[in-house]
Each structure stands twice: as structure tokens, then as C-alpha cells.
Design a protein around this motif. Structure first.
Motif, short mmCIF file in Angstrom:
data_model
loop_
_atom_site.label_atom_id
_atom_site.label_comp_id
_atom_site.label_asym_id
_atom_site.label_seq_id
_atom_site.Cartn_x
_atom_site.Cartn_y
_atom_site.Cartn_z
N ARG A 1 -3.71 12.96 2.18
CA ARG A 1 -2.64 13.65 1.45
C ARG A 1 -1.30 13.00 1.75
O ARG A 1 -0.95 12.74 2.89
CB ARG A 1 -2.60 15.13 1.86
CG ARG A 1 -1.62 15.95 1.02
CD ARG A 1 -1.65 17.42 1.39
NE ARG A 1 -1.33 17.65 2.79
CZ ARG A 1 -0.10 17.70 3.28
NH1 ARG A 1 0.93 17.50 2.50
NH2 ARG A 1 0.09 17.94 4.57
N ALA A 2 -0.56 12.72 0.69
CA ALA A 2 0.77 12.13 0.82
C ALA A 2 1.70 13.11 1.53
O ALA A 2 1.68 14.31 1.23
CB ALA A 2 1.33 11.79 -0.56
N VAL A 3 2.51 12.58 2.45
CA VAL A 3 3.43 13.45 3.19
C VAL A 3 4.88 12.99 3.13
O VAL A 3 5.77 13.71 3.56
CB VAL A 3 3.00 13.63 4.67
CG1 VAL A 3 1.67 14.37 4.74
CG2 VAL A 3 2.91 12.30 5.38
N THR A 4 5.11 11.80 2.60
CA THR A 4 6.49 11.30 2.48
C THR A 4 6.76 10.99 1.01
O THR A 4 5.83 10.78 0.23
CB THR A 4 6.69 10.01 3.30
OG1 THR A 4 5.91 8.95 2.71
CG2 THR A 4 6.30 10.19 4.77
N PRO A 5 8.02 10.91 0.63
CA PRO A 5 8.33 10.53 -0.75
C PRO A 5 7.76 9.16 -1.12
O PRO A 5 7.31 8.96 -2.25
CB PRO A 5 9.86 10.52 -0.78
CG PRO A 5 10.27 11.47 0.29
CD PRO A 5 9.23 11.31 1.37
N GLU A 6 7.73 8.23 -0.20
CA GLU A 6 7.17 6.90 -0.45
C GLU A 6 5.68 6.99 -0.75
O GLU A 6 5.18 6.32 -1.65
CB GLU A 6 7.43 5.95 0.73
CG GLU A 6 8.88 5.62 0.96
CD GLU A 6 9.65 6.71 1.71
OE1 GLU A 6 10.89 6.65 1.68
OE2 GLU A 6 9.02 7.61 2.30
N GLN A 7 4.97 7.79 0.01
CA GLN A 7 3.53 7.98 -0.23
C GLN A 7 3.30 8.71 -1.54
O GLN A 7 2.41 8.34 -2.31
CB GLN A 7 2.89 8.74 0.93
CG GLN A 7 2.84 7.94 2.21
CD GLN A 7 2.38 8.77 3.40
OE1 GLN A 7 2.10 9.96 3.29
NE2 GLN A 7 2.33 8.12 4.56
N GLU A 8 4.09 9.73 -1.82
CA GLU A 8 3.94 10.47 -3.07
C GLU A 8 4.16 9.56 -4.28
O GLU A 8 3.48 9.71 -5.29
CB GLU A 8 4.93 11.64 -3.11
CG GLU A 8 4.55 12.75 -2.15
CD GLU A 8 5.60 13.84 -2.05
OE1 GLU A 8 6.66 13.74 -2.70
OE2 GLU A 8 5.34 14.80 -1.30
N ALA A 9 5.07 8.59 -4.16
CA ALA A 9 5.33 7.66 -5.26
C ALA A 9 4.13 6.76 -5.53
O ALA A 9 4.02 6.19 -6.62
CB ALA A 9 6.56 6.81 -4.94
N ARG A 10 3.24 6.59 -4.58
CA ARG A 10 2.07 5.72 -4.73
C ARG A 10 0.85 6.43 -5.30
O ARG A 10 -0.12 5.78 -5.70
CB ARG A 10 1.68 5.11 -3.39
CG ARG A 10 2.75 4.25 -2.76
CD ARG A 10 2.86 2.95 -3.52
NE ARG A 10 3.73 2.04 -2.81
CZ ARG A 10 4.83 1.53 -3.33
NH1 ARG A 10 5.20 1.85 -4.54
NH2 ARG A 10 5.57 0.71 -2.64
N ILE A 11 0.88 7.75 -5.34
CA ILE A 11 -0.28 8.49 -5.85
C ILE A 11 -0.58 8.03 -7.27
O ILE A 11 0.28 8.02 -8.13
CB ILE A 11 -0.02 10.01 -5.82
CG1 ILE A 11 0.11 10.49 -4.37
CG2 ILE A 11 -1.15 10.76 -6.52
CD1 ILE A 11 0.56 11.93 -4.25
N GLY A 12 -1.80 7.60 -7.50
CA GLY A 12 -2.24 7.19 -8.83
C GLY A 12 -1.93 5.76 -9.20
O GLY A 12 -2.36 5.28 -10.24
N ASP A 13 -1.20 5.06 -8.37
CA ASP A 13 -0.82 3.68 -8.70
C ASP A 13 -0.74 2.83 -7.44
O ASP A 13 0.23 2.13 -7.22
CB ASP A 13 0.51 3.66 -9.45
CG ASP A 13 0.80 2.30 -10.07
OD1 ASP A 13 -0.15 1.53 -10.31
OD2 ASP A 13 1.98 2.01 -10.29
N GLN A 14 -1.77 2.91 -6.65
CA GLN A 14 -1.76 2.21 -5.37
C GLN A 14 -1.92 0.71 -5.51
O GLN A 14 -1.65 -0.03 -4.58
CB GLN A 14 -2.85 2.79 -4.46
CG GLN A 14 -2.55 4.21 -4.08
CD GLN A 14 -3.56 4.84 -3.15
OE1 GLN A 14 -3.41 5.97 -2.79
NE2 GLN A 14 -4.59 4.14 -2.75
N THR A 15 -2.36 0.25 -6.69
CA THR A 15 -2.57 -1.18 -6.88
C THR A 15 -1.81 -1.72 -8.08
O THR A 15 -2.22 -2.71 -8.69
CB THR A 15 -4.07 -1.51 -7.02
OG1 THR A 15 -4.58 -0.78 -8.14
CG2 THR A 15 -4.85 -1.17 -5.77
N GLY A 16 -0.71 -1.06 -8.44
CA GLY A 16 0.12 -1.57 -9.53
C GLY A 16 -0.56 -1.54 -10.89
O GLY A 16 -0.27 -2.37 -11.75
N GLY A 17 -1.47 -0.60 -11.10
CA GLY A 17 -2.13 -0.46 -12.39
C GLY A 17 -3.44 -1.21 -12.53
O GLY A 17 -4.12 -1.10 -13.54
#
Length: 127
Positions: free
Chosen positions: A58-74
């Protein structure tokens, strides 16, 4: 070194991610251990998998939340192999999994790209 044990996927919520991967994709819940008030160790894998599993974090920081669903740039980031493509493709579609394309033949087998509930792209691959 002789194997890759876990691959991490950053998720918004443990329970919704477990629901998707277990109920829609067909994975097994291997572990769900509470580590503290907010953190759990949640591992899912295809039935019978003996090597690699997925750690749902589970994402806990804004940086981690920004990566949800796009961890590999699409790009497609994970590759799920099946011994019966039609069976698993049909079951997953019936369970609400979004496929981006119709199955296609490639030199390495039948493939179709699908998205998890966050938009991460996966290949479903059958020989």
C-alpha cells in the motif's frame, strides 16, 4: 542467487487489491500478515506458483501514490503465463478484467494485454 522471490506492486488499498487479484485474476492469497496498525505483508500468486509471487504494498507517501497504476511508464510490466489461454482469458473477462485487445498470435504464443484495477499493464501469455 537462484530465483526471484517477490515482485512489488504499489496499490491504493490492500483489500481492494486482494479482491481484484484473487477474485478477478484468479490468484491465491498466500499471506496477509498485519505488521503494524497500517502496514500488512500481502502476497498473492497464481495457483501452484513455485517461484515468483506478487507483494501488494500500500502506498503511504505522495510519491508512492503517484506511481500507482504506472510503475513502468505505461509499458507492460508483468507477464502471466497460462497452460490454457482460452479458459483463463474467458474466466478473467467474465470476472470484469479489462483486456486492451483481442488475443493475438506471436512467435512465442497467444497473448493479450490486460490492465489491473489501477491500470498496470500485464500480458496474459499462452503457448
Amino acid at each position: 542467487m537462484n530465483r526471484l522471490g517477490l515482485v512489488t506492486l504499489v496499490v491504493r488499498d490492500y483489500d481492494e487489491a486482494i479482491g481484484f487479484y484473487v477474485d478477478s485474476v484468479g490468484f491465491e492469497l498466500l499471506e496477509d500478515t498485519r505488521l503494524d496498525e497500517h502496514k500488512r505483508w500481502v502476497v498473492v500468486a497464481p495457483p501452484g506458483a513455485k517461484e515468483t509471487a506478487v507483494l501488494l504494498a500500500r502506498a503511504v507517501t505522495p510519491e508512492q501514490e503517484a506511481r500507482i497504476g504506472d510503475q513502468t511508464g505505461g509499458r507492460v510490466s508483468l507477464f502471466l503465463h497460462t497452460d490454457d489461454f482460452a479458459r483463463d482469458h474467458d474466466r478473467m473477462r467474465a470476472a470484469g478484467v479489462t483486456f486492451e485487445e483481442a488475443p493475438r498470435q506471436e512467435p512465442y504464443g497467444t497473448v493479450a494485454v490486460f490492465q489491473d484495477l489501477y491500470g498496470n499493464r500485464w500480458d496474459l501469455l499462452g503457448s
